[in-house]
Scaffold this motif. Structure first.
Motif, mmCIF file in Angstrom:
data_model
loop_
_atom_site.group_PDB
_atom_site.id
_atom_site.type_symbol
_atom_site.label_atom_id
_atom_site.label_comp_id
_atom_site.label_asym_id
_atom_site.label_seq_id
_atom_site.Cartn_x
_atom_site.Cartn_y
_atom_site.Cartn_z
ATOM 1 N N LEU A 1 0.833 -1.206 0.000
ATOM 2 C CA LEU A 1 0.000 0.000 0.000
ATOM 3 C C LEU A 1 0.867 1.256 0.000
ATOM 4 C CD1 LEU A 1 -2.911 1.109 0.175
ATOM 5 C CD2 LEU A 1 -2.675 1.035 2.669
ATOM 6 N N LEU A 2 1.921 1.255 0.813
ATOM 7 C CA LEU A 2 2.810 2.413 0.893
ATOM 8 C C LEU A 2 3.587 2.618 -0.403
ATOM 9 C CD1 LEU A 2 4.214 1.866 4.504
ATOM 10 C CD2 LEU A 2 2.634 3.650 3.787
ATOM 11 N N ALA A 3 3.939 1.512 -1.062
ATOM 12 C CA ALA A 3 4.736 1.594 -2.287
ATOM 13 C C ALA A 3 3.886 1.687 -3.543
ATOM 14 C CB ALA A 3 5.658 0.370 -2.385
ATOM 15 N N ALA A 4 2.565 1.775 -3.391
ATOM 16 C CA ALA A 4 1.668 1.764 -4.556
ATOM 17 C C ALA A 4 1.957 2.906 -5.520
ATOM 18 C CB ALA A 4 0.217 1.816 -4.086
ATOM 19 N N ALA A 5 2.428 4.050 -4.991
ATOM 20 C CA ALA A 5 2.705 5.188 -5.863
ATOM 21 C C ALA A 5 3.805 4.870 -6.869
ATOM 22 C CB ALA A 5 3.104 6.401 -5.030
ATOM 23 N N GLN A 6 4.662 3.893 -6.542
ATOM 24 C CA GLN A 6 5.689 3.456 -7.486
ATOM 25 C C GLN A 6 5.276 2.185 -8.219
ATOM 26 O OE1 GLN A 6 9.218 4.817 -8.253
ATOM 27 N NE2 GLN A 6 8.175 3.717 -9.880
ATOM 28 N N ILE A 7 4.594 1.300 -7.525
ATOM 29 C CA ILE A 7 4.235 0.007 -8.118
ATOM 30 C C ILE A 7 3.255 0.178 -9.273
ATOM 31 C CG2 ILE A 7 3.063 -2.188 -7.675
ATOM 32 C CD1 ILE A 7 4.175 -2.059 -4.813
ATOM 33 N N LEU A 8 2.250 1.034 -9.113
ATOM 34 C CA LEU A 8 1.222 1.173 -10.141
ATOM 35 C C LEU A 8 1.776 1.750 -11.449
ATOM 36 C CD1 LEU A 8 -1.812 2.336 -7.965
ATOM 37 C CD2 LEU A 8 -1.354 0.073 -8.906
ATOM 38 N N PRO A 9 2.563 2.846 -11.419
ATOM 39 C CA PRO A 9 3.141 3.313 -12.687
ATOM 40 C C PRO A 9 4.093 2.289 -13.307
ATOM 41 C CG PRO A 9 3.303 5.010 -11.000
ATOM 42 C CD PRO A 9 2.856 3.767 -10.317
ATOM 43 N N ALA A 10 4.869 1.602 -12.461
ATOM 44 C CA ALA A 10 5.811 0.601 -12.985
ATOM 45 C C ALA A 10 5.072 -0.565 -13.638
ATOM 46 C CB ALA A 10 6.708 0.088 -11.862
ATOM 47 N N SER A 11 3.946 -0.967 -13.058
ATOM 48 C CA SER A 11 3.173 -2.065 -13.637
ATOM 49 C C SER A 11 2.554 -1.674 -14.968
ATOM 50 C CB SER A 11 2.086 -2.520 -12.659
ATOM 51 O OG SER A 11 1.155 -1.476 -12.408
ATOM 52 N N ALA A 12 2.287 -0.384 -15.153
ATOM 53 C CA ALA A 12 1.775 0.090 -16.441
ATOM 54 C C ALA A 12 2.894 0.195 -17.476
ATOM 55 C CB ALA A 12 1.098 1.444 -16.272
ATOM 56 N N LEU A 13 4.115 0.498 -17.018
ATOM 57 C CA LEU A 13 5.252 0.634 -17.934
ATOM 58 C C LEU A 13 5.787 -0.723 -18.387
ATOM 59 C CD1 LEU A 13 7.496 2.323 -19.305
ATOM 60 C CD2 LEU A 13 8.742 2.238 -17.119
ATOM 61 N N LEU A 14 5.800 -1.702 -17.502
ATOM 62 C CA LEU A 14 6.431 -2.992 -17.804
ATOM 63 C C LEU A 14 5.896 -3.664 -19.072
ATOM 64 C CD1 LEU A 14 8.423 -5.200 -16.994
ATOM 65 C CD2 LEU A 14 6.643 -6.180 -15.524
ATOM 66 N N PRO A 15 4.570 -3.733 -19.298
ATOM 67 C CA PRO A 15 4.085 -4.436 -20.499
ATOM 68 C C PRO A 15 4.568 -3.831 -21.815
ATOM 69 C CG PRO A 15 2.301 -4.121 -18.925
ATOM 70 C CD PRO A 15 3.450 -3.296 -18.451
ATOM 71 N N ILE A 16 4.874 -2.539 -21.833
ATOM 72 C CA ILE A 16 5.312 -1.917 -23.087
ATOM 73 C C ILE A 16 6.831 -1.803 -23.172
ATOM 74 C CG2 ILE A 16 3.170 -0.627 -23.333
ATOM 75 C CD1 ILE A 16 4.598 1.852 -22.295
ATOM 76 N N SER A 17 7.542 -2.369 -22.186
ATOM 77 C CA SER A 17 8.999 -2.340 -22.222
ATOM 78 C C SER A 17 9.527 -3.529 -23.014
ATOM 79 C CB SER A 17 9.569 -2.376 -20.799
ATOM 80 O OG SER A 17 9.317 -3.635 -20.197
ATOM 81 N N GLU A 18 10.824 -3.516 -23.286
ATOM 82 C CA GLU A 18 11.446 -4.575 -24.078
ATOM 83 C C GLU A 18 11.286 -5.938 -23.418
ATOM 84 O OE1 GLU A 18 15.853 -5.705 -25.958
ATOM 85 O OE2 GLU A 18 15.548 -3.841 -24.852
ATOM 86 N N ARG A 19 11.287 -5.966 -22.105
ATOM 87 C CA ARG A 19 11.205 -7.230 -21.372
ATOM 88 C C ARG A 19 9.791 -7.546 -20.907
ATOM 89 N NH1 ARG A 19 16.702 -7.213 -17.611
ATOM 90 N NH2 ARG A 19 18.191 -7.311 -19.350
ATOM 91 N N GLY A 20 8.839 -6.765 -21.350
ATOM 92 C CA GLY A 20 7.470 -6.991 -20.915
ATOM 93 C C GLY A 20 6.930 -8.343 -21.297
ATOM 94 N N ALA A 21 7.377 -8.875 -22.436
ATOM 95 C CA ALA A 21 6.912 -10.189 -22.880
ATOM 96 C C ALA A 21 7.719 -11.329 -22.279
ATOM 97 C CB ALA A 21 6.979 -10.265 -24.406
#
Length: 312
Positions: free
Chosen positions: A240-260
């Motif tokens: 919960l405390l780290a959600a401010a970083q986890i949520l944007p990172a989870s949105a970025l990961l699928p479109i990154s080179e290693r997302g697949a």
């Protein structure tokens, strides 16, 4: 016993009790004497990636602007959403109170101090004694793998918080010290926000094993089920405390080179090669990659990229 003899005996006992901690401090001063007199960390990722990025982040934050975007990398890339940028990490506070280069050096050195202190406290919580605890802290902070983390700030910024987080968790299991589960959750939140998988797994697996098996306070330690429940609570609060970083990172990961995802060859290329195990007995058997160029370092044949992930 005469009063003067009793006083001398107590003084000797205090000196013996303080000696392991003093030796640990001396080791820290010896290991980091270079940065303490003005030398800078420069090898590999720390100067190629982290220092320039930190300069830009500091510039944006000082202007009261959230650094959402990096215009200098790859024609423009998301910055805040990338956990490697460490925008929300506690080390960011150093850059508001110290000059840039001093803050950057402190952001590395102080985390080794935290690694050593956390290792000492964790070992004490496991009832190892002062000497054993100092040895455990020295191994955690000064071993080859740990020293290598000075060149990879994103990994260091997660790993350094694991021992102190585990200590707070174990002590928080004791009656009267439940409040320490709060600091344990804060440490876990820092690790989650840094998104370094090995440190997250180390916290999780070590928390399970130590929480369900350690009995440093006898019957005062709760049952394994209660310890697992406390760990789940700590991790949930941390998420919960780290959600401010986890949520944007989870949105970025699928479109990154290693997302697949990536195959075994990519995933294992940084693994420790068995041929390097003799280095545990004969240091620098394959040369010192920190002093030789990749072309001159004769240990490069062991690695696809001609360079090790962990330098020592």
């Amino acid at each position: 016993m005469p009063a003067n003899h009793a006083g001398n005996h107590r003084a000797v006992e205090r000196l013996q009790a303080a000696l392991p901690g003093v030796l640990l401090v001396l080791l820290l001063l010896l290991a980091f004497h270079g940065p303490l007199v003005g030398r800078r960390f420069y090898l590999r990722d720390v100067s190629q990636n982290h220092a320039p990025l930190r300069a830009y982040i500091t510039e944006r934050l000082s202007a009261w602007s959230l650094p959402l975007w990096d215009p200098y990398h790859g024609g423009g890339t998301p910055l805040f959403a990338n956990p490697n940028a460490l925008v929300l990490h506690p080390i960011t506070a150093l850059f508001f109170v110290l000059p840039l280069h001093a803050a950057f050096t402190a952001s590395i050195v102080l985390q080794f101090v935290l690694l050593a202190a956390g290792g000492y406290l964790l070992a004490r919580a496991l009832d190892l004694g002062r000497e054993g605890s100092a040895m455990a802290a020295a191994v955690l902070a000064f071993s080859g793998p740990a020293a290598s983390l000075a060149s990879m700030q994103n990994v260091l910024s997660a790993a350094a918080w694991v021992p102190i987080g585990l200590w707070a968790f174990l002590r928080g299991l004791e009656p009267g010290r439940r409040w320490l589960l709060g600091p344990a959750a804060l440490c876990a939140a820092v690790i989650l926000a840094a998104a370094e998988p090995a440190s997250i797994l180390a916290l999780l697996l070590s928390g399970i094993v130590l929480g369900t098996t350690s009995r440093p306070r006898g019957d005062r330690i709760p049952a394994p089920a209660a310890a697992l429940g406390a760990l789940a609570l700590v991790l949930a609060l941390a998420a919960l405390l780290a959600a401010a970083q986890i949520l944007p990172a989870s949105a970025l990961l699928p479109i990154s080179e290693r997302g697949a995802g990536f195959g075994p060859a990519e995933g294992l290329k940084w693994s420790l090669q068995p041929a390097r195990l003799p280095e545990a007995v004969l240091p620098r058997l394959f040369g010192d990659p920190t002093r030789l160029s990749p072309a001159a370092w004769w240990g490069g044949f062991l690695f696809e990229g001609r360079y090790p992930f962990l330098l020592s």
